[in-house]
Design an enzyme around this catalytic site. Structure first.
Site, PDB file in Angstrom:
ATOM      1  N   HIS A   1       0.919  -1.007   0.067  1.00 39.48           N
ATOM      2  CA  HIS A   1      -0.051  -0.028  -0.226  1.00 39.48           C
ATOM      3  C   HIS A   1       0.784   1.523   0.113  1.00 39.48           C
ATOM      4  CE1 HIS A   1      -3.117   2.383   0.415  1.00 39.48           C
ATOM      5  NE2 HIS A   1      -3.884   2.257   1.612  1.00 39.48           N
TER       6      HIS A   1
ATOM      7  N   GLN B   1      -0.532   4.932   0.464  1.00 39.97           N
ATOM      8  CA  GLN B   1      -0.511   4.957   2.571  1.00 39.97           C
ATOM      9  C   GLN B   1       0.908   5.489   3.020  1.00 39.97           C
ATOM     10  OE1 GLN B   1      -3.632   4.370   4.078  1.00 39.97           O
ATOM     11  NE2 GLN B   1      -2.088   5.311   5.345  1.00 39.97           N
TER      12      GLN B   1
HETATM   13  N1   CP Z   1      -6.919   3.328   4.259  1.00 33.81           N
HETATM   14  C1   CP Z   1      -7.579   3.118   3.673  1.00 33.81           C
HETATM   15  O1   CP Z   1      -6.532   2.336   2.366  1.00 33.81           O
HETATM   16  O2   CP Z   1      -8.631   3.686   3.143  1.00 33.81           O
HETATM   17  P1   CP Z   1      -9.620   2.867   2.608  1.00 33.81           P
HETATM   18  O3   CP Z   1      -9.686   1.529   2.300  1.00 33.81           O
HETATM   19  O4   CP Z   1     -10.470   3.631   2.675  1.00 33.81           O
HETATM   20  O5   CP Z   1      -9.535   3.246   1.406  1.00 33.81           O
END
Ligand code: CP
Length: 311
Positions: free
Chosen positions: A128, A131
């Site tokens: 990710h 993030q």
């Molecule tokens: N942290 C995150 O990616 O949140 P969402 O799944 O709401 O996009």
């Protein structure tokens, strides 16, 4: 053309430029909208649920003067079996970039092989990266003087608790390798970091400066940052009760906070489950910086899109 599938897809100078730009976007958001993506259309293809990622990308593209095109499985031919290859080639004729949230990392890699436009990883089961960039920006704005992650993050100890085989744990391992952070991962043995992330780091020539320990006290000891994520990731719902039972000793609570540095920060990528991976007290404490992390997704992703649009 460049893709952003993994944290290390940008070179050092590019990473420095992206972080600097993200801080500038945050500072000037109200009075200086930009035209960095003027006339551009960016697709947003989501195979999985999302609140923060989806909204921050859509708003970010608009704030950069571009046009977001929202796509999902049920309303496209992908849901009826059209190949990734054809989809990527067709979308490349219409769009200037493609943001994808999906399951397997190999699927986004396949998109990137056939796309003639930049592809951005908005989360896979493996990583990710958006993030992590936003989280590092958040750590820096709370604790640092400059906008340079290479100078500011080196030596910081981050302890991650719970499912240490998940995408966020993998992404912290990569961040630690890139910026010299000390990464501790603590959770049940069954959910140790996978070989896949070790092999990935090795293949990229990145150092392995992380440590797995089932001893949560060792991980939390003298930490600058305590981090956790949901115990039941998307796609693991059938294992819910088993996971909750095994991970309960790894809840981030006041007992764990006491072992860390006195100015420790608590972080969580959200959505959070109070009373599960984190206690209600820690969530409500001033050490908790979740909403700043969430906001910084917007500023950081705008900087990433601007950087990708340069090539
Ligand atoms: N942290 C995150 O990616 O949140 P969402 O799944 O709401 O996009």
């Amino acid at each position: 053309m460049k893709h952003f599938l993994e944290e290390n897809n940008f070179e050092k100078e590019e990473i420095e430029a992206v972080f600097n730009q993200a801080f500038q976007f945050k500072k000037n958001r109200i009075n200086q909208p930009t035209q960095d993506l003027f006339g551009q259309s960016w697709g947003m293809l989501f195979y999985k649920n999302s609140t923060r990622t989806r909204v921050s990308f859509e708003v970010g593209i608009k704030e950069l003067g571009g046009h977001p095109v929202l796509l999902d499985l049920s309303s496209t031919q992908i849901g009826r079996g059209e190949s990734i290859k054809d989809t990527a080639k067709v979308l490349s004729r219409f769009l200037d970039g493609l943001i994808i949230r999906t399951h397997g990392h190999e699927l986004i890699e396949e998109f990137s092989r056939y796309a003639e436009i930049p592809v951005v990883n908005a989360l896979t089961d493996f990583l990710h990266p958006c993030q992590i960039y936003a989280d590092c920006m958040t750590i820096m704005e709370k604790t640092c003087k400059s906008y340079n992650p290479y100078q500011e993050l080196r030596g910081k100890k981050l302890a991650f608790f719970g499912d240490t085989s998940c995408n966020m744990a993998n992404s912290w391992i990569l961040a630690g390798a890139l910026w010299g952070m000390e990464i501790y991962l603590s959770g049940p043995e069954e959910f140790k970091p996978t070989e896949e992330i070790e092999i990935f780091c090795k293949n990229c020539g990145l150092p392995s400066n992380w440590k797995y320990t089932p001893d949560y006290a060792e991980a939390a000891n003298d930490a600058d940052i305590l981090y956790t994520d949901v115990w039941v990731s998307m796609g693991c719902e059938e294992e819910e009760s088993d996971r909750k039972e095994k991970m309960s000793p790894y809840q981030v609570n006041n007992h764990l906070l006491e072992k860390a540095k006195s100015d420790v920060l608590f972080m969580h990528c959200m959505p959070a489950h109070p009373g599960e991976e984190v206690s209600k007290e820690v969530l409500a404490s001033p050490k908790s910086i979740l909403f700043d992390q969430a906001e910084n997704r917007l500023h950081m992703q705008k900087a990433i899109l601007k950087q990708l649009s340069k090539y």
